[in-house]
Design a protein around this motif. Structure first.
Motif, PDB file in Angstrom:
ATOM      1  N   HIS A  92      -3.463   2.599  -1.691  1.00 29.85           N
ATOM      2  CA  HIS A  92      -2.843   3.859  -1.354  1.00 29.85           C
ATOM      3  C   HIS A  92      -2.006   3.556  -0.037  1.00 29.85           C
ATOM      4  O   HIS A  92      -1.002   4.339   0.126  1.00 29.85           O
ATOM      5  CB  HIS A  92      -4.152   4.757  -0.866  1.00 29.85           C
ATOM      6  N   GLN A 119       1.164   2.574  -1.120  1.00 35.72           N
ATOM      7  CA  GLN A 119       2.076   3.674  -1.709  1.00 35.72           C
ATOM      8  C   GLN A 119       2.544   4.422  -0.542  1.00 35.72           C
ATOM      9  O   GLN A 119       3.780   4.870  -0.819  1.00 35.72           O
ATOM     10  CB  GLN A 119       1.126   4.437  -2.622  1.00 35.72           C
ATOM     11  N   TRP A 154       6.570   4.972  -0.511  1.00 34.18           N
ATOM     12  CA  TRP A 154       7.055   6.129  -0.973  1.00 34.18           C
ATOM     13  C   TRP A 154       6.763   7.220  -0.095  1.00 34.18           C
ATOM     14  O   TRP A 154       6.940   8.402  -0.585  1.00 34.18           O
ATOM     15  CB  TRP A 154       6.388   6.314  -2.506  1.00 34.18           C
ATOM     16  N   GLY A 212       3.956   8.848  -2.853  1.00 32.89           N
ATOM     17  CA  GLY A 212       3.230   7.901  -3.380  1.00 32.89           C
ATOM     18  C   GLY A 212       1.996   8.212  -4.156  1.00 32.89           C
ATOM     19  O   GLY A 212       1.540   9.222  -4.145  1.00 32.89           O
ATOM     20  N   HIS A 238      -1.596   8.675  -5.019  1.00 34.44           N
ATOM     21  CA  HIS A 238      -3.058   8.783  -4.418  1.00 34.44           C
ATOM     22  C   HIS A 238      -3.916   9.125  -5.358  1.00 34.44           C
ATOM     23  O   HIS A 238      -4.021  10.292  -5.909  1.00 34.44           O
ATOM     24  CB  HIS A 238      -2.971   9.635  -3.385  1.00 34.44           C
TER      25      HIS A 238
END
Length: 315
Positions: free
Chosen positions: A257, A260, A264, A268, A270
């Motif tokens: 997580h 990400q 992003w 991202g 999640h």
């Protein structure tokens, strides 16, 4: 759920029968005298504030407590088959937790948010003996907001809910992904697995065989940083998937997580509680086989195809 200063609200364990619209049943929880709670959870100054306590009505609490009441993380088992596992605050379930009634008629199970002892926020409730579920918004113990209702003879649909009653049908819901649907991919690496000796791997395998890392409703995998529901209990099993019940506070999933978010931002990936895992290392449609891959102590990397809860797809 009794606190140390007030009797429990009657709607804490409300059972909402979604087989027919606009129908709700409420069930009172076991009654506990707050004064007896203080006696049971009282600790000396030098005593560690966690462990196991039995209440006068036969209920058993195992976990953390503070100031004469459960606080932190713990499990409460009531006579008759109900249990709660998860976060507590001020003597009441508060945060993320599992509420289960699997004994006797009217079996049901809930995983999701709680606030002051009541289901609140995002959560999924399944009435397993009737094959129906609700996955969506909750407020003060009742379905309120938008959620997916499914099971029985009707097709799964998104509904707006008010105080536990269906109001407006919004759209049909597709539970099982279509063959051409591209699902988010999650890649997790087992941390420091290369440093484990063969002897240590055997110890971990023995622990799993003894059930130390699992309960009747979920299995926790610290090596992957997540917990998944038992596919023999949750409806995800017959659908061909595993369900994520919790993301652990530490471990590979948290690291995923973080990566990400850094790369992003809000776009991202999640993984949320109640997300369905449709594939593990290319294995799909067979949740028991997928579970075995997660259990395999010699697997150092897993690739998951996941789908977050319905409420995220309705937004």
């Amino acid at each position: 759920f009794a606190g140390a200063s007030a009797p429990p609200p009657m709607s804490t364990l409300a059972l909402l029968a979604l087989a027919t619209p606009a129908h709700a049943m409420q069930e009172a929880e076991p009654e506990n005298d707050p004064k007896k709670w203080e006696d049971v959870f009282a600790v000396e100054e030098d005593e560690e504030e966690d462990g196991e306590r039995e209440l006068p009505d036969g209920s058993i609490f195992c976990g953390q407590f503070k100031g004469g009441q459960p606080e932190g993380v713990g499990r409460m088992d009531w006579p008759g088959g109900k249990c709660y596992m998860g976060q507590w605050r001020g003597g009441q379930p508060h945060g993320l937790g599992l509420l289960v009634s699997v004994g006797g008629p009217g079996r049901w199970i809930y995983n999701g948010g709680f606030a002051k002892g009541q289901r609140h926020g995002d959560g999924r409730c399944e009435w397993t003996d009737r094959g129906i579920w609700y996955d969506g918004d909750w407020k003060d113990g009742l379905q309120c907001g938008i959620g997916e209702c499914g099971g029985g003879k009707s097709k799964p649909q998104y509904w707006t809910m008010e105080e536990g009653e269906r109001k407006d049908s919004l759209a049909l819901s597709v539970v099982v992904p279509k063959k051409d649907e591209v699902l988010p991919t999650v890649v997790l690496h087992r941390e420091k697995d290369a440093e484990l000796t063969v002897h240590r791997k055997r110890e971990l395998a023995a622990a799993r065989d003894e059930g130390i890392e699992g309960t009747e409703v979920e299995f926790e995998f610290k090596e992957w940083g997540l917990a998944v529901g038992n596919p023999e209990v949750w409806m995800s099993g017959p659908m061909g998937a595993l369900m994520v019940t919790r993301v652990l506070e530490e471990g590979p999933m948290v690291h995923f997580h973080k990566g990400q978010r850094e790369e992003w931002g809000k776009d991202g990936i999640h993984v949320m509680p109640n997300a369905f895992v449709w594939s593990v290392n290319g294995c799909s449609a067979k949740p028991e086989d997928m579970l075995e891959i997660l259990r395999d102590r010699f697997v150092n990397k897993i690739t998951l195809q996941v789908r977050n809860p319905p409420v995220t797809r309705s937004q």
